[in-house]
Design a protein around this motif. Structure first.
Motif, PDB file in Angstrom:
ATOM      1  N   ILE A   1       0.853  -1.188   0.000  1.00 15.96           N
ATOM      2  CA  ILE A   1       0.000   0.000   0.000  1.00 15.96           C
ATOM      3  C   ILE A   1       0.891   1.241   0.000  1.00 15.96           C
ATOM      4  O   ILE A   1       0.633   2.212  -0.689  1.00 15.96           O
ATOM      5  CB  ILE A   1      -0.915   0.023   1.242  1.00 15.96           C
ATOM      6  N   ALA A   2       1.945   1.188   0.813  1.00 14.89           N
ATOM      7  CA  ALA A   2       2.880   2.308   0.926  1.00 14.89           C
ATOM      8  C   ALA A   2       4.227   1.768   1.372  1.00 14.89           C
ATOM      9  O   ALA A   2       4.302   0.712   2.007  1.00 14.89           O
ATOM     10  CB  ALA A   2       2.369   3.339   1.936  1.00 14.89           C
ATOM     11  N   LYS A   3       5.283   2.475   1.016  1.00 16.91           N
ATOM     12  CA  LYS A   3       6.614   2.103   1.503  1.00 16.91           C
ATOM     13  C   LYS A   3       7.420   3.361   1.734  1.00 16.91           C
ATOM     14  O   LYS A   3       7.156   4.414   1.164  1.00 16.91           O
ATOM     15  CB  LYS A   3       7.313   1.136   0.562  1.00 16.91           C
ATOM     16  N   THR A   4       8.393   3.219   2.592  1.00 20.35           N
ATOM     17  CA  THR A   4       9.244   4.340   2.950  1.00 20.35           C
ATOM     18  C   THR A   4      10.591   3.783   3.366  1.00 20.35           C
ATOM     19  O   THR A   4      10.716   2.582   3.620  1.00 20.35           O
ATOM     20  CB  THR A   4       8.605   5.175   4.086  1.00 20.35           C
ATOM     21  N   GLU A   5      11.581   4.631   3.433  1.00 22.56           N
ATOM     22  CA  GLU A   5      12.886   4.146   3.874  1.00 22.56           C
ATOM     23  C   GLU A   5      13.623   5.199   4.676  1.00 22.56           C
ATOM     24  O   GLU A   5      13.347   6.395   4.575  1.00 22.56           O
ATOM     25  CB  GLU A   5      13.732   3.672   2.697  1.00 22.56           C
ATOM     26  N   LEU A   6      14.546   4.720   5.470  1.00 20.16           N
ATOM     27  CA  LEU A   6      15.440   5.528   6.282  1.00 20.16           C
ATOM     28  C   LEU A   6      16.835   4.986   6.018  1.00 20.16           C
ATOM     29  O   LEU A   6      17.071   3.794   6.194  1.00 20.16           O
ATOM     30  CB  LEU A   6      15.082   5.390   7.765  1.00 20.16           C
ATOM     31  N   ILE A   7      17.730   5.850   5.586  1.00 18.38           N
ATOM     32  CA  ILE A   7      19.092   5.416   5.280  1.00 18.38           C
ATOM     33  C   ILE A   7      20.047   5.959   6.337  1.00 18.38           C
ATOM     34  O   ILE A   7      20.033   7.145   6.660  1.00 18.38           O
ATOM     35  CB  ILE A   7      19.529   5.889   3.881  1.00 18.38           C
ATOM     36  N   GLY A   8      20.860   5.056   6.868  1.00 19.08           N
ATOM     37  CA  GLY A   8      21.924   5.431   7.789  1.00 19.08           C
ATOM     38  C   GLY A   8      23.248   4.971   7.202  1.00 19.08           C
ATOM     39  O   GLY A   8      23.273   4.145   6.275  1.00 19.08           O
ATOM     40  N   THR A   9      24.329   5.498   7.711  1.00 15.30           N
ATOM     41  CA  THR A   9      25.645   5.119   7.211  1.00 15.30           C
ATOM     42  C   THR A   9      26.496   4.583   8.355  1.00 15.30           C
ATOM     43  O   THR A   9      26.227   4.841   9.526  1.00 15.30           O
ATOM     44  CB  THR A   9      26.378   6.311   6.562  1.00 15.30           C
ATOM     45  N   TYR A  10      27.533   3.829   7.984  1.00 14.45           N
ATOM     46  CA  TYR A  10      28.518   3.383   8.973  1.00 14.45           C
ATOM     47  C   TYR A  10      29.799   3.075   8.250  1.00 14.45           C
ATOM     48  O   TYR A  10      29.789   2.568   7.134  1.00 14.45           O
ATOM     49  CB  TYR A  10      28.030   2.146   9.744  1.00 14.45           C
ATOM     50  N   GLN A  11      30.899   3.416   8.907  1.00 14.11           N
ATOM     51  CA  GLN A  11      32.224   3.173   8.350  1.00 14.11           C
ATOM     52  C   GLN A  11      33.147   2.747   9.475  1.00 14.11           C
ATOM     53  O   GLN A  11      33.222   3.431  10.509  1.00 14.11           O
ATOM     54  CB  GLN A  11      32.751   4.460   7.685  1.00 14.11           C
ATOM     55  N   LYS A  12      33.832   1.641   9.281  1.00 11.28           N
ATOM     56  CA  LYS A  12      34.831   1.228  10.267  1.00 11.28           C
ATOM     57  C   LYS A  12      36.020   2.178  10.158  1.00 11.28           C
ATOM     58  O   LYS A  12      36.391   2.581   9.066  1.00 11.28           O
ATOM     59  CB  LYS A  12      35.279  -0.205  10.026  1.00 11.28           C
ATOM     60  N   THR A  13      36.611   2.492  11.280  1.00 16.25           N
ATOM     61  CA  THR A  13      37.718   3.437  11.256  1.00 16.25           C
ATOM     62  C   THR A  13      39.071   2.755  11.251  1.00 16.25           C
ATOM     63  O   THR A  13      40.040   3.321  10.787  1.00 16.25           O
ATOM     64  CB  THR A  13      37.639   4.402  12.456  1.00 16.25           C
ATOM     65  N   ALA A  14      39.163   1.556  11.764  1.00 13.12           N
ATOM     66  CA  ALA A  14      40.466   0.850  11.761  1.00 13.12           C
ATOM     67  C   ALA A  14      40.229  -0.643  11.898  1.00 13.12           C
ATOM     68  O   ALA A  14      39.239  -1.075  12.476  1.00 13.12           O
ATOM     69  CB  ALA A  14      41.329   1.339  12.903  1.00 13.12           C
ATOM     70  N   PHE A  15      41.140  -1.405  11.380  1.00 21.07           N
ATOM     71  CA  PHE A  15      41.031  -2.857  11.469  1.00 21.07           C
ATOM     72  C   PHE A  15      42.064  -3.400  12.421  1.00 21.07           C
ATOM     73  O   PHE A  15      43.157  -3.192  12.503  1.00 21.07           O
ATOM     74  CB  PHE A  15      41.187  -3.503  10.090  1.00 21.07           C
TER      75      PHE A  15
END
Length: 157
Positions: A143-157
């Motif tokens: 009937i309806a759809k929506t989205e929320l986008i977030g980000t993530y980045q590792k800083t060191a391994f």
């Protein structure tokens, strides 16, 4: 991003933990507690019989990586409290029936798409479906759809 009209009464998905297109706090990633963030549904269509929620990473080296699949969420659900599950969980690409937080295998920024669907039915599918099986079952019932986008980045391994 909203898929339909973007007026004040449009179906929306938000989080008190992060804003749209902003970084997801470490608490909700594999580097932190690996728990699901709080989410809120707004303006669920009156005709909705159930809701579904998927979380995926389109930036994964293997292609789209499924982090969470939930369906048959009651349509009167206004919020998902952190670290809870309001419906039936499908199988994520981590091989589990639970939320798997952002966990990029590299140091590049990844986008995590939290996509919510308002459906005209309750999904009747085999137990333990994958993201693609749930997406197939959704066809013709959105009937309806929506989205929320977030980000993530590792800083060191």
């Amino acid at each position: 991003m909203v898929w339909a009209d973007s007026g004040p009464n449009t179906f929306q998905l938000t989080s008190s933990a992060f804003q749209a297109n902003a970084e997801i706090p470490m608490k909700y990633t594999c580097d932190g507690g690996d728990i699901s963030p709080p989410l809120a549904f707004k303006n669920v269509p009156v005709k909705a019989q159930s809701l579904a929620l998927t979380v995926s990473d389109p930036d994964a080296p293997e292609g789209i990586w499924s982090h969470w699949v939930i369906y048959n969420i009651p349509p009167n659900t206004a919020e998902i409290i952190e670290n809870t599950n309001p419906g039936t969980e499908g199988l994520s690409d981590f091989g589990k029936y639970a939320y798997g937080g952002p966990c990029p295998p590299d140091e590049k920024p990844h986008h995590y798409i939290f996509r919510a669907y308002a459906l005209d039915n309750i999904l009747n599918i085999n137990e333990g479906p994958t993201l693609s099986e749930v997406e197939k079952a959704l066809r013709g019932h959105i009937i309806a759809k929506t989205e929320l986008i977030g980000t993530y980045q590792k800083t060191a391994f």
